[in-house]
Structure formats: C-alpha cells, structure tokens
Enzyme design. Sequence first.
Site, PDB file in Angstrom:
ATOM      1  N   GLY A 247       6.052   8.431 -15.731  1.00 43.46           N
ATOM      2  CA  GLY A 247       7.211  10.012 -15.285  1.00 43.46           C
ATOM      3  C   GLY A 247       4.807  10.588 -15.361  1.00 43.46           C
ATOM      4  O   GLY A 247       5.730  11.911 -14.310  1.00 43.46           O
ATOM      5  N   PRO A 282       4.230   3.613 -16.772  1.00 41.27           N
ATOM      6  CA  PRO A 282       3.342   4.365 -15.493  1.00 41.27           C
ATOM      7  C   PRO A 282       3.341   3.883 -15.187  1.00 41.27           C
ATOM      8  O   PRO A 282       3.587   2.729 -15.335  1.00 41.27           O
ATOM      9  CB  PRO A 282       2.010   4.935 -16.812  1.00 41.27           C
ATOM     10  CG  PRO A 282       1.817   3.869 -17.607  1.00 41.27           C
ATOM     11  CD  PRO A 282       2.755   3.525 -17.779  1.00 41.27           C
ATOM     12  N   ARG A 321       8.671   8.047   2.025  1.00 41.60           N
ATOM     13  CA  ARG A 321       8.256   9.440   0.681  1.00 41.60           C
ATOM     14  C   ARG A 321       8.683  10.998   1.213  1.00 41.60           C
ATOM     15  O   ARG A 321       9.550  11.646   1.234  1.00 41.60           O
ATOM     16  CB  ARG A 321       6.955   9.290  -0.097  1.00 41.60           C
ATOM     17  CG  ARG A 321       6.710   8.997  -1.315  1.00 41.60           C
ATOM     18  CD  ARG A 321       5.816   8.004  -1.631  1.00 41.60           C
ATOM     19  NE  ARG A 321       5.938   9.369  -2.883  1.00 41.60           N
ATOM     20  CZ  ARG A 321       5.749  10.463  -3.399  1.00 41.60           C
ATOM     21  NH1 ARG A 321       5.066  10.960  -2.439  1.00 41.60           N
ATOM     22  NH2 ARG A 321       6.744  11.624  -4.661  1.00 41.60           N
ATOM     23  N   CYS A 351      13.208   6.744  15.247  1.00 37.87           N
ATOM     24  CA  CYS A 351      14.529   7.277  16.602  1.00 37.87           C
ATOM     25  C   CYS A 351      14.728   8.295  15.004  1.00 37.87           C
ATOM     26  O   CYS A 351      16.176   8.571  14.937  1.00 37.87           O
ATOM     27  CB  CYS A 351      14.817   6.671  17.383  1.00 37.87           C
ATOM     28  SG  CYS A 351      15.312   5.320  15.776  1.00 37.87           S
ATOM     29  N   TYR A 380       5.035   4.036  -4.410  1.00 38.17           N
ATOM     30  CA  TYR A 380       6.052   3.803  -4.109  1.00 38.17           C
ATOM     31  C   TYR A 380       5.785   4.186  -2.741  1.00 38.17           C
ATOM     32  O   TYR A 380       6.455   4.891  -1.597  1.00 38.17           O
ATOM     33  CB  TYR A 380       6.331   4.903  -4.645  1.00 38.17           C
ATOM     34  CG  TYR A 380       7.230   5.177  -5.887  1.00 38.17           C
ATOM     35  CD1 TYR A 380       8.130   4.355  -6.538  1.00 38.17           C
ATOM     36  CD2 TYR A 380       6.384   6.193  -7.105  1.00 38.17           C
ATOM     37  CE1 TYR A 380       7.717   4.033  -7.935  1.00 38.17           C
ATOM     38  CE2 TYR A 380       6.355   5.803  -8.487  1.00 38.17           C
ATOM     39  CZ  TYR A 380       7.625   5.058  -9.073  1.00 38.17           C
ATOM     40  OH  TYR A 380       7.515   5.257 -10.176  1.00 38.17           O
TER      41      TYR A 380
END
Length: 421
Positions: A247, A282, A321, A351, A380
């Site tokens: 986190g 982590p 993201r 698109c 990520y």
Amino acid sequence: MITCETPVYLPFSPSPAGLLCDRVSVQSIVERVGTPAYLYSARAIREAYVDIDSAFADYPHAIHYALKANSTLALLRLLRGLGSRADANSGGEIAVALRAGFAPGDIVFTGVGKTVDELRDAIARGVGTINVESSGELDRVAVLAREAGRVARVAVRVNPDIDALSHPGISTGLKTNKFGVPLQEARQLYARHRGTDSLRFVGVHIHIGSQITSAEPLAQAARSLASLAIELRDDGVTLEHVDLGGGLGISYEGRRTMTPTEYAAAVVPELRRIGLPVVLEPGRAITGHAGALVSRVVDVKRYPDGRQFAVLDAGMTELMRPALYGSFHRIVPVEPRGGVGSHWDLVGPICESSDIFGRDRVLPPVEVGDVMAVLDTGAYGAVMASNYNRRLLAPEVLVDDGQWTVIRRRQTLDDILALES
Ligand code: LLP
C-alpha cells in the site's frame, strides 16, 4: 526538470542528449526496440527495495514483493537477488515466482476468490502462508490439506474498516469492500479451527489499499493487527508473524509524499506491542518509479477552438491506469524540440474517449514521429495490458549499469492466434 520532492531515486532524467534512463539514451533504445515499449531501471528497483528494507532495519521483517505490480521474470530475479520474498495473488503468480527461483516457503498467497485448484496446488507445493479471505475459504483449505495429508500454514485476512484515503477503486479496508473478514469474526475463526489438525495458524493479515500517501491509516491498520494478535495470543494461539500488506504510495506528481522511513516510523511502534516479525507486501513502492512507457506520436490534430491532440501509438491497452482511475502520470518528450510551449491532450489510438493519458499538458512543439515517455509506470503498467483492438503486448527492456536488455520481446499476432482454431 523531472524532480520529486521525496528523496527517491528517479531514473529518467533530461539531458542535452535527450531523456536518459540512468545513463543510457532512451532514444537509442527506442531506435532498436521500437514503440510502444516499457523501459525499466534496475538501479531504481534496487534503491527502492533497499530504502524499504533499511527503513525497517530495527524491527524483524520480511519483504514479500507483490508480484501483481510487475512480475516480469527478470525483475523478479533481480528482487530475489536482493533478498526479497514474494506475494502472489493467483496460481499463475505462484508459478511465475517459482520459475523466478523463489522457494515455495518464501511465498505468501493472498487474494480474494482463490479457486479449489489453486488452493490444492498451493498446499501441495508447500506455499509459506495462505492468507485466507473468508470462513468458507478456511474450511476449504482445511479439507484440501487433510486430503493431501499436509498441514496448511494459514493467516486470516481481516477487514478493519479503515479508510486508506486513496482512490476508491484501490481501497480495500472498508467494511463495504469485498476483502477479508470483519475483525470480530477473525477471532471466532481461529477458535473454531483450533483443533483442526490440517491447519496451522501462523499469522494475521491486513491490507487496506494501495497508493496510500498518509501515515495515519497505515498506523491504524498496524494497531488493529497488533491488537488482534495480542487477543489471539491471550486465546493461546501462537503466531509466527503479522502481515501488514502493501500500500505504500509513490509520488506521481513530484510532490513530497510519505517515505519508507516515515511509513516505518508510523507502524513499528504499533507492531512493537506484539513484537512478532512483520511481513510487508509492497509492490508499487518498489517498481513504480523504475519504469516508463515510451510511445511515438502518430498523429497531431488541431481543433478550431485551439485544442491540440497528440495521438500516441500507446493507449489504454498498454497503460490502463489513466482510463481506469483517472490517474496522473507525467509525460515528457524524449527529445524535446526548441520553441514555445503550448497545451496538449495526449491520447491513445483506442476507440474509446477514456483513452487519454493526459489533458492540457504544457509541452514544447510536438510533431508526428516524436517519442514521449509516460513516467512512473513500472508498477501496474505492463501487467494490466490487454490485446483489445488486437493490439500486441509491448516489449520490456531492463537498463542495468549502462547496458540494456530486452527482458520480454514484443508479442506477435501469431502468439495470439496460436490459441485460436
Ligand atoms: N498485498 C495485497 C493483498 C494487495 O491486494 C496489494 C495490491 C498489494 C499487497 C500491493 O499493494 P501496493 O504496495 O502495490 O500498493 N491496479 C491498481 C493497484 C491495485 C492494487 C491491488 N492490490 C493501480 O494501478 O493503482
């Protein structure tokens, strides 16, 4: 200038010769591997790992890098070499961790919705700890371990109902979230299974969310975890560790944010109340700053109202993201042109109108063929890519000590079509 007020090592820096990754010219890599591509700095990963490890030097701890942030084999091998252990979120991630050389006992298996096959396999392989998410899952683990003639090492994940003060899509510690069991129920679960021979309770687990930038929610989580561990000790349960999850956030904007040292300072006093070793999971804080997505401008459009679009050859298929969370990433030209800056919307080729990397960004003149770097995408990024629009997964490159290597080649259409009849 690419700066960050937090004292972390940022590998991508401008120079008269264009953007560098450590000391290597980004343009020179792009000329060889093409775009889009992910570039990673080994030095940034090492430094981020060591920062966390040193921050917890005064307290017994184990870092289990969260594979979900980025699990490319070369990066996992690098982290294992530093002493990291692994946090896997699926059978696939367990298999990849083993392939990268992690010992089964050094893997924690977390995640909501583990299948029976995944659990059976984790038990057979002797995974270090299974962090169970519900009373039903605990029962399934007990039965599967008994059938296999094994003792499964488990920790119950608790949901402490704490607001991580992060994006709602990546907050996991509220009672409205699907994760873990309520604190009150955890104690009953341990009590109910005390006599179950196929289970060994080795820990308690908590993970309240991701990209957390304030210390207080994490301190509160550590407090809940320690209190529960103390209650369990009073109930006669001998645990080996407490697992605080991951986190720890990073600075995407360049503003000062919580450092690993501040994180440790917030949670360690709480952990000392129980004194058990802490497992940390982590992900982002280790690989986030290490990566950039490089992408070429394929079109430039100007509307009569003055709005300017630079259309890139990477989009939400390469980096999800911004579309998914509205998240911010700095975007810089790899070889900035001279001239007056103006406002640009940097968009992808997909698109969908949500396929935008950045709005109203001030950039020097932009022309078709220019290469842009989307920063802080080491976590990520590549792992959340997709083949939407039949786009091919981008290659990944690792820069280490002045050299670079392709650590994952570009996918080909044949790779994808091999699965189809
Ligand atoms: N442990 C557990 C149980 C987790 O669910 C996660 C992340 C971690 C550790 C690692 O958290 P970190 O240290 O990286 O914050 N896709 C989102 C992030 C999702 C995080 C999910 N769980 C994003 O792009 O921001």
